[in-house]
Design an enzyme around this catalytic site. Structure first.
Site, PDB file in Angstrom:
ATOM      1  N   TYR A 132       1.051  24.645  -3.122  1.00  0.00           N
ATOM      2  CA  TYR A 132       1.685  24.909  -4.575  1.00  0.00           C
ATOM      3  C   TYR A 132       1.001  24.352  -5.814  1.00  0.00           C
ATOM      4  O   TYR A 132       0.317  23.405  -5.481  1.00  0.00           O
ATOM      5  CB  TYR A 132       3.174  24.674  -4.548  1.00  0.00           C
ATOM      6  CG  TYR A 132       3.341  23.443  -4.138  1.00  0.00           C
ATOM      7  CD1 TYR A 132       2.988  22.180  -4.837  1.00  0.00           C
ATOM      8  CD2 TYR A 132       3.804  23.099  -2.715  1.00  0.00           C
ATOM      9  CE1 TYR A 132       3.354  20.996  -4.696  1.00  0.00           C
ATOM     10  CE2 TYR A 132       4.241  21.913  -2.330  1.00  0.00           C
ATOM     11  CZ  TYR A 132       3.710  20.648  -3.381  1.00  0.00           C
ATOM     12  OH  TYR A 132       4.047  19.535  -2.767  1.00  0.00           O
ATOM     13  N   SER A 183       0.484  13.132  -4.342  1.00  0.00           N
ATOM     14  CA  SER A 183      -0.095  14.221  -3.912  1.00  0.00           C
ATOM     15  C   SER A 183       1.081  15.189  -3.114  1.00  0.00           C
ATOM     16  O   SER A 183       2.167  14.806  -2.806  1.00  0.00           O
ATOM     17  CB  SER A 183      -0.878  13.632  -2.653  1.00  0.00           C
ATOM     18  OG  SER A 183      -0.234  12.996  -1.734  1.00  0.00           O
ATOM     19  N   LYS A 184       0.671  16.350  -2.720  1.00  0.00           N
ATOM     20  CA  LYS A 184       1.576  17.230  -1.960  1.00  0.00           C
ATOM     21  C   LYS A 184       1.994  16.659  -0.603  1.00  0.00           C
ATOM     22  O   LYS A 184       3.142  16.790  -0.185  1.00  0.00           O
ATOM     23  CB  LYS A 184       0.781  18.443  -1.634  1.00  0.00           C
ATOM     24  CG  LYS A 184       0.553  19.071  -3.078  1.00  0.00           C
ATOM     25  CD  LYS A 184      -0.775  20.448  -2.766  1.00  0.00           C
ATOM     26  CE  LYS A 184      -1.224  20.730  -3.959  1.00  0.00           C
ATOM     27  NZ  LYS A 184      -2.073  21.885  -3.773  1.00  0.00           N
ATOM     28  N   ARG A 185       0.895  16.283  -0.050  1.00  0.00           N
ATOM     29  CA  ARG A 185       1.225  15.598   1.251  1.00  0.00           C
ATOM     30  C   ARG A 185       2.116  14.509   1.278  1.00  0.00           C
ATOM     31  O   ARG A 185       3.193  14.483   2.190  1.00  0.00           O
ATOM     32  CB  ARG A 185      -0.051  14.968   1.799  1.00  0.00           C
ATOM     33  CG  ARG A 185      -0.191  14.410   2.972  1.00  0.00           C
ATOM     34  CD  ARG A 185      -0.951  14.719   4.039  1.00  0.00           C
ATOM     35  NE  ARG A 185      -0.814  14.232   5.345  1.00  0.00           N
ATOM     36  CZ  ARG A 185      -1.752  13.550   6.121  1.00  0.00           C
ATOM     37  NH1 ARG A 185      -2.738  13.529   5.851  1.00  0.00           N
ATOM     38  NH2 ARG A 185      -1.087  13.068   7.112  1.00  0.00           N
ATOM     39  N   GLY A 202       5.583  16.191  -1.313  1.00  0.00           N
ATOM     40  CA  GLY A 202       6.508  16.978  -1.071  1.00  0.00           C
ATOM     41  C   GLY A 202       6.635  17.926  -2.162  1.00  0.00           C
ATOM     42  O   GLY A 202       6.066  17.855  -3.238  1.00  0.00           O
TER      43      GLY A 202
END
Length: 493
Positions: A16, A247-249, A252
RNA sequence: GUCCCCAUCGUCUAGCCAGGUCCAGGACACCGGCCUUUCACGCCGGCAGCACCGGUUCAAAUCCGGUUGGGGACGCCA
């Protein structure tokens, strides 16, 4: 004559759109708007393994929600792979690049060794000076090769002026002969990106500061290709409260743009907040309409120090950065009601309590009610949680309200039905009339009006807090008020 | 390990380039007060910061050097 500004936003579709990317998009967009330039959207999808169509759709949707519009694109970088390969070929022919037959395993081993010996991790140039015969021989043997850019040796450096960070100098000796084409023939981002920017005539590259270290390399590519380099403006990064790059990681949903859409943010409020992360004006203004922001925007206003996205995961009071919420709150409470109406509508629909009449015969009432209750709310989802009783008969009673404002006063069990009758008997149900009835009753009973007022509020809205009660009663309407008061008697059972 | 970047209240930041007007301004958050039937809004007030050391200067948050701290890059990822 100044040439037209052309900027681009090149997300890679591996998930996303997160706030860092959104911020980059916003700054590019703002700059284009400000200068009357062009904003190109380019999807950098050359990493086939990780790219997905779903991700592209999500990113476009988030950009649209934010109100970030593009003039060209979206282009898919993968469509131009041939051009990228051709550029590499050209570099090979002009002697700016060379074939490297080192295997991945060899390189990994050398890198590991260098790490152990605490030496620089650069490529050692094994294949840099291969003779044409050696190259021909290896090729004939079918050995795969990568293509590396040949960095000038023997002193000198790349110097460029970053619009935000000023002059940056990088010595040639600190730059390795980096790979521009994989051994399977696929070009690498650093090459593709430069080739695309040349083709699209990008004049300004506005991106995160994590691209700063790559810039000298890219400038070398431009130079080798005989193209003028664009101007660069690197933006400070957005860090989390532990000062790690968001970060997305690791973060989330909390850093996803769609998360803010779902949690009741007004899109422009979110843009306004993001713009303030790492950018400011000297007059310390904070709230900007779209036109004002564009007018005020300048690349010079970008801060060099990284900013922290102050989300406090464990703070029950704030589900995200308090500043973001406060800006949203500001817009929620101050925009003309009509402008927030669609967002409230969206929430009601999502919650399954939307009534089409809210936009037809009940529209006046709907707008007035939004206006009445919004000064206590922070996000549009509050309209369907805290404000549910205004729009639906199926609403919960806050346990605190029940205990403190209803059960605490046994008398309410008898008073509620009487109140219901009297309020229903009022001919023209107005704020003044409602107040008169309630105050008279309190006087009659010899109790403080507050007992009745707070009890009624609890019964009619399910809340301990809210707007002035008499206004509330008008908003909820006479019949429903009476009905809810009669029903409230059951709380005592 | 090498290279690059950064450093003002808890957070976002103004001020720094053109040193004095800054015993550092605003916003958010927090605390207190007023208002009030509740809760907000609004208004008033408060808490809190120039990382450190040295230098230049009559004068430094502002200029210079160093230290420390933080971030980023160093991939046949983008």
């Amino acid at each position: 004559m100044a040439q037209q500004v052309i900027v681009r936003f090149p997300p890679s579709p591996t998930g996303y759109l997160h706030i860092g990317g959104a911020r980059t998009a916003i700054f590019n967009w703002l700059f284009a708007q400000k200068t009357g330039g062009k904003f190109i959207l380019r999807i950098e999808d050359t990493d086939v393994e990780r790219s997905s169509e779903e991700s592209i759709l999500g990113i476009l949707e988030s950009l649209k929600w934010l109100g970030i519009t593009w003039d060209e694109g979206p282009y898919s970088q993968s469509r131009f792979i041939k051009e990228h390969v051709a550029a590499a070929q050209k570099l090979l022919e002009s002697g700016h690049a060379y074939k490297c037959f080192c295997t991945k395993e060899d390189l990994d081993r050398k890198r590991e060794e260098a790490r152990k010996n605490k030496a620089p991790l650069q490529y050692d140039g094994t294949c840099r000076n291969l003779t044409p015969e050696e190259i021909a021989k290896k090729e004939a043997a079918g050995m795969p090769y990568t293509i590396r850019l040949k960095i000038p040796r023997g002193g000198g450096s790349v110097i460029f002026e970053d619009i935000v960070y000023g002059f940056i100098e990088k010595k040639y000796e600190d730059i390795e002969d980096f790979v521009i084409v994989r051994s399977n023939g696929q070009p690498l981002y650093i090459l593709s990106n430069a080739v695309d920017d040349i083709r699209d005539r990008i004049t300004h590259v506005i991106r995160g500061q994590d691209g700063l270290a790559n810039t000298p390399k890219q400038i070398l590519i431009y130079k080798a290709l005989g193209a003028p380099a664009p101007k660069f403006a690197h933006m400070s990064l957005t860090l989390d409260t532990k000062k790690a790059k968001i970060s997305k990681r690791t973060h989330g949903e909390l850093v996803a743009v769609h998360f803010y859409k779902e949690h009741g943010f007004l899109p422009w409020a979110f843009v306004n907040y993001l713009a303030l992360l790492g950018w400011s004006t000297s007059d310390s203004r904070e709230i900007f309409s779209r036109e004002e922001l564009i007018e005020a925007f300048s690349l010079k206003g970008i801060s060099r120090a990284n900013a922290i996205f102050d989300v406090r995961k464990d703070d029950p009071k704030f589900f995200t950065d308090p500043k973001a919420i406060s800006i949203n709150t500001h817009y929620l409470r101050n925009l003309p009601v009509e402008e927030i109406e669609p967002y409230v509508t969206e929430q009601l629909e999502k919650a399954g309590i939307w009534d089409p009449e809210f936009q037809s015969i009940k529209r006046d009432w709907f707008l007035r009610t939004i206006d009445l209750i919004r000064s206590r709310y922070h996000v549009t989802t509050d309209f369907v949680t805290l404000g549910r009783a205004y729009f639906s008969d199926d609403y919960p009673i806050d346990p605190k309200a029940l205990k403190k404002n209803i059960l605490k006063h046994e008398g309410l069990k008898e008073w509620f039905p009487i109140l219901a009758d009297r309020l229903q008997a009022v001919e023209t149900f107005t704020v003044d009339e409602a107040e008169r009835v309630i105050r008279e009753m309190a006087e009659e009973l010899g109790i403080k009006a507050g007992i009745l007022i707070n009890g009624i509020r609890a019964a009619v809205t399910g809340q301990v807090k809210g707007p002035g009660l008499f206004d509330v009663l008008i908003a909820v309407r006479q019949g429903r008020v009476a009905e809810r008061l009669r029903k409230a008697v059951t709380f005592f059972n």
